[in-house]
Design an enzyme around this catalytic site. Structure first.
Site, PDB file in Angstrom:
ATOM      1  N   HIS A  65      -3.289  51.165  -9.838  1.00 63.22           N
ATOM      2  CA  HIS A  65      -3.562  50.605  -8.521  1.00 63.22           C
ATOM      3  C   HIS A  65      -3.526  49.077  -8.503  1.00 63.22           C
ATOM      4  O   HIS A  65      -3.835  48.437  -9.498  1.00 63.22           O
ATOM      5  CB  HIS A  65      -4.945  51.071  -8.044  1.00 63.22           C
ATOM      6  CG  HIS A  65      -5.104  52.557  -8.088  1.00 63.22           C
ATOM      7  ND1 HIS A  65      -6.199  53.171  -8.661  1.00 63.22           N
ATOM      8  CD2 HIS A  65      -4.306  53.563  -7.658  1.00 63.22           C
ATOM      9  CE1 HIS A  65      -6.075  54.483  -8.561  1.00 63.22           C
ATOM     10  NE2 HIS A  65      -4.927  54.747  -7.963  1.00 63.22           N
ATOM     11  N   LYS A  75     -10.119  41.814 -11.240  1.00 66.35           N
ATOM     12  CA  LYS A  75     -11.068  42.879 -11.555  1.00 66.35           C
ATOM     13  C   LYS A  75     -11.692  42.580 -12.909  1.00 66.35           C
ATOM     14  O   LYS A  75     -11.020  42.090 -13.814  1.00 66.35           O
ATOM     15  CB  LYS A  75     -10.375  44.243 -11.675  1.00 66.35           C
ATOM     16  CG  LYS A  75      -9.816  44.791 -10.410  1.00 66.35           C
ATOM     17  CD  LYS A  75      -9.171  46.155 -10.671  1.00 66.35           C
ATOM     18  CE  LYS A  75      -8.534  46.712  -9.423  1.00 66.35           C
ATOM     19  NZ  LYS A  75      -7.846  47.986  -9.687  1.00 66.35           N
ATOM     20  N   TYR A 135     -16.832  48.305 -11.844  1.00 66.86           N
ATOM     21  CA  TYR A 135     -15.787  47.337 -11.517  1.00 66.86           C
ATOM     22  C   TYR A 135     -16.365  46.226 -10.662  1.00 66.86           C
ATOM     23  O   TYR A 135     -17.036  46.496  -9.668  1.00 66.86           O
ATOM     24  CB  TYR A 135     -14.711  47.969 -10.630  1.00 66.86           C
ATOM     25  CG  TYR A 135     -13.829  49.007 -11.210  1.00 66.86           C
ATOM     26  CD1 TYR A 135     -12.505  48.710 -11.491  1.00 66.86           C
ATOM     27  CD2 TYR A 135     -14.264  50.316 -11.400  1.00 66.86           C
ATOM     28  CE1 TYR A 135     -11.651  49.683 -11.969  1.00 66.86           C
ATOM     29  CE2 TYR A 135     -13.412  51.285 -11.878  1.00 66.86           C
ATOM     30  CZ  TYR A 135     -12.102  50.962 -12.158  1.00 66.86           C
ATOM     31  OH  TYR A 135     -11.255  51.918 -12.624  1.00 66.86           O
ATOM     32  N   ASP A 171      -2.508  60.107  -6.934  1.00 62.13           N
ATOM     33  CA  ASP A 171      -1.946  59.319  -8.032  1.00 62.13           C
ATOM     34  C   ASP A 171      -0.634  59.914  -8.536  1.00 62.13           C
ATOM     35  O   ASP A 171       0.281  59.180  -8.911  1.00 62.13           O
ATOM     36  CB  ASP A 171      -2.951  59.178  -9.173  1.00 62.13           C
ATOM     37  CG  ASP A 171      -4.030  58.125  -8.899  1.00 62.13           C
ATOM     38  OD1 ASP A 171      -3.927  57.395  -7.893  1.00 62.13           O
ATOM     39  OD2 ASP A 171      -4.973  58.040  -9.694  1.00 62.13           O
TER      40      ASP A 171
END
Length: 186
Positions: A65, A75, A135, A171
């Site tokens: 992603h 991130k 995250y 996905d």
């Protein structure tokens, strides 16, 4: 005293962060984030969003992603329980490592985190059952800016350590690369 050891990885801007524990007989304290200490490593924006994922089965793959500019995000990926193989792919137009991937093992035991700069796709495979990830994101999720690559795309050639046991249907449907994909421009 720094609470982090920062290691440059082969893809410019991608960093391995190792957290130092301060402990005694009661347990330990591990700093998860410090803007002052991680600024020199490349984290230069405020934390805009924090997400927690739990993945039940070993061999599960999530990803790959990313967010399109102007919603691109940094991130900081932390594994709180279990172990994962964390993968970042350079999608920056004009980068000498364009479409190159790099992987690191992150686990609760090794206290490593991956700092992923803007312009990268991200995904992981669980190496154990019951993995929990935290995250930190520099930008909030914007559904209109979401993008993804197919984690099984032969053009990427990502080596997953186990046979993929689970992957979301979403996905699985992510596109494979085509010649039209020239990278992300900030």
């Amino acid at each position: 005293m720094s609470r982090f050891t920062v290691t440059d990885l082969p893809l410019a801007g991608l960093k391995l962060i190792e957290r130092q524990n301060l402990g005694d007989s009661r347990g330990f304290l591990s700093r998860m984030f410090c803007a002052e200490e991680l600024g020199p490593a490349g984290w230069v924006k405020p934390v805009a969003q924090i997400n927690l994922t739990v993945t039940a089965r070993k061999g599960t793959v999530r990803g790959m992603h990313f967010q399109h500019p102007p919603h691109a995000e940094m991130k900081l990926v932390n594994c709180l329980r279990g172990a994962i193989r964390d993968v970042a792919v350079d999608l920056r137009a004009g980068s000498p490592t364009f479409l190159t991937w790099h992987a690191e093992e992150l686990s609760a035991e090794n206290r490593r985190s991956l700092l992923i700069p803007e312009g990268f796709a991200h995904g992981f495979q669980t190496l154990t059952d019951d993995c929990e990830l935290l995250y930190l994101h520099s930008a909030p999720y914007a559904s209109s800016a979401e993008g993804a690559l197919n984690a099984q795309d032969p053009a990427l050639g990502i080596t997953w350590p186990f046979e993929i046991t689970e992957m979301s249907e979403r996905d699985r449907r992510h596109p494979h690369l085509t010649e039209e994909f020239t990278g992300l421009i900030s």
